[in-house]
Design an enzyme around this catalytic site. Sequence first.
Site, PDB file in Angstrom:
ATOM      1  CG  HIS A 141     -57.817 -30.430 -53.362  1.00  0.00           C
ATOM      2  ND1 HIS A 141     -58.991 -31.012 -53.757  1.00  0.00           N
ATOM      3  CD2 HIS A 141     -57.583 -30.860 -52.091  1.00  0.00           C
ATOM      4  CE1 HIS A 141     -59.455 -31.762 -52.777  1.00  0.00           C
ATOM      5  NE2 HIS A 141     -58.614 -31.704 -51.753  1.00  0.00           N
ATOM      6  CG  ASP A 153     -58.976 -24.148 -53.847  1.00  0.00           C
ATOM      7  OD1 ASP A 153     -59.510 -23.870 -52.749  1.00  0.00           O
ATOM      8  OD2 ASP A 153     -58.608 -25.291 -54.161  1.00  0.00           O
ATOM      9  CD  GLN A 178     -55.746 -26.536 -47.072  1.00  0.00           C
ATOM     10  OE1 GLN A 178     -55.463 -26.163 -45.935  1.00  0.00           O
ATOM     11  NE2 GLN A 178     -56.321 -27.703 -47.316  1.00  0.00           N
ATOM     12  CE  LYS A 214     -60.167 -28.084 -46.947  1.00  0.00           C
ATOM     13  NZ  LYS A 214     -59.840 -29.476 -46.610  1.00  0.00           N
ATOM     14  CB  CYS A 246     -57.394 -34.512 -52.774  1.00  0.00           C
ATOM     15  SG  CYS A 246     -58.491 -35.495 -51.772  1.00  0.00           S
TER      16      CYS A 246
END
Lengths: 146, 426
Positions: free
Chosen positions: B141, B218, B221, B244, B382
């Site tokens: 991203h 990261d 997600q 999220k 993104c």
Amino acid sequence: MSLESLYQEIILDHYKHPRNFGEVPGCAAAAEHENPLCGDQMRVAFRLEDERIAEIKFSGKGCAISQASASMMTEAVRGCTLAAAREKVTDFLAMMRGEREFAALDETGELEALKGVLQFPVRVKCATLAWNCLAHCLDAAGKDGS
Amino acid sequence: MVAVEERDMQAVGAWGHNARLDVERIRADFPALEQQVYGRPLVYLDNAATAQKPRSVIEAVCGHYRRDAANVHRAVHALSSRATLAYEEARDRVCRFLNAPARETIVFTRGATEGINLVAYGWGRHHLREGDEILLTEMEHHSNLVPWQLLAQATGAQLRFLRVRRDGTLNLDELDTLLTERTKLVAFTHVSNVLGTINPAATIIDAAHRVGAITLLDAAQSVPHMPVDVQALDVDLLVFSGHKLGGPTSSGALYGKREILESMEPFLAGGDMISSVWLDHAAWNEVPWKFEAGTPAIAEQIGLGAAVEYLTSVGMEAIHAHEQRLTAYALAQLQAIPAVEIYGEAPARAGVISFLVAGIHPHDLAQLLDQEGIAVRAGNHCAQPLHRVLDQVATCRASFYLYNTEAEVDALVAGIRRAQRFFGVE
């Protein structure tokens, strides 16, 4: 808000059968623009003859709205002087900002079909992509003194 | 060649969890899901962008504003005391949620982006020099790419990239070549927000550690959708966004191993992040408050605490298993439409499906689906560099969460078929 007001017949027709799609050999000015929202890319180029836009083409990938708007735009400004084309761009962008009433900018009045886009604010950028691109083109051509 | 570790293989099998979620009961916890859009029931399939909020989160945020609105760590009065307790309780909840070793390893941030920037400034600018390397991947991203570009410009460090294979997995064969003694940081996404690929995090982290590099995961997600245990992964730094996983926007956290957080300089400076201040100098507060300058997002982080409690009560393994089943169902249904092309076919994949329908621009498809109450995302998500690898400027993306159902997948498929008819591209 209805889909039919956004995707009018004329728009779908220009999307499926774009007018003036391609490149202009030996063009006077060209500009590329990207819509960061969707990543669509647009290129507009034209050639002058007797100080008028004799040939104008667009290329790139995009949604129905951006492609149809580009297609109609090329028809609307072909044959215009730089100053007249600039005025049309200014008028169209003002209409898409809702700052002035929609009025015919082209002989056929087809551009009015884009009025429906105003009901879908996130799509206004799609409709204006080609016109912003043309504005850069006109700037470039103006600087060259051509 | 790096062999994928057993710990990473577990992500494929959904931990062998068979319990079915009571999705109807779960849906009743999310007020936004009750609404109609253009007269049609909302089908919310844009969870990779942000998730809907359970009632307990909304009440936690409102409750703070109704009763406990006061600043934290400052005053002795009752409201400030309650706000401070709730804010720090949220830190404990996040700590347990990630199985972090201590509450001091949890730094509250406004989200994954801020967490990455915090590390890029607080760690990167003080630990990197010319010739050092940062290893990233092609599927990042923009938030896990652009901060490192700025850091590379500032320090003279070089960026290196693990490539993405055609099936949407990372090319681990190149890992041994890319990791050298020059590699100081390996920063990568746990789950691709475009391809859905679940990357073998433990394998990459161990390989990075073998050359002495630290790692940043990261987890924007992954943390919302599957159990993530920072100690089992042995990851050095991990970031995620609260919104999220059903928490408020501007909530989130950075997890860091204590010795790494302590080796970092402050990112933002101001009140609360100091222990003592003179006119010409100051001493920093302890970790993690050293990184939380100014009045923090108090209500939001309290809401984040409520969100992770909610997810824990449902069970992260059960949520992951539910999404695995739903994703398999959706892939099968979408693949049954000849005009649909799906991007990403990794064997370990999460509930994120990016696709194109031949003859329909993703933006137009998203618009038509919206008119039926179906929310999907269209664009480059993104991740422009990844879309260049895919040779597409934009894709359509459907992404699932614990409250999504097979009926909603059916609605998506029916919507795609209607869009094909609308554009005459059946």
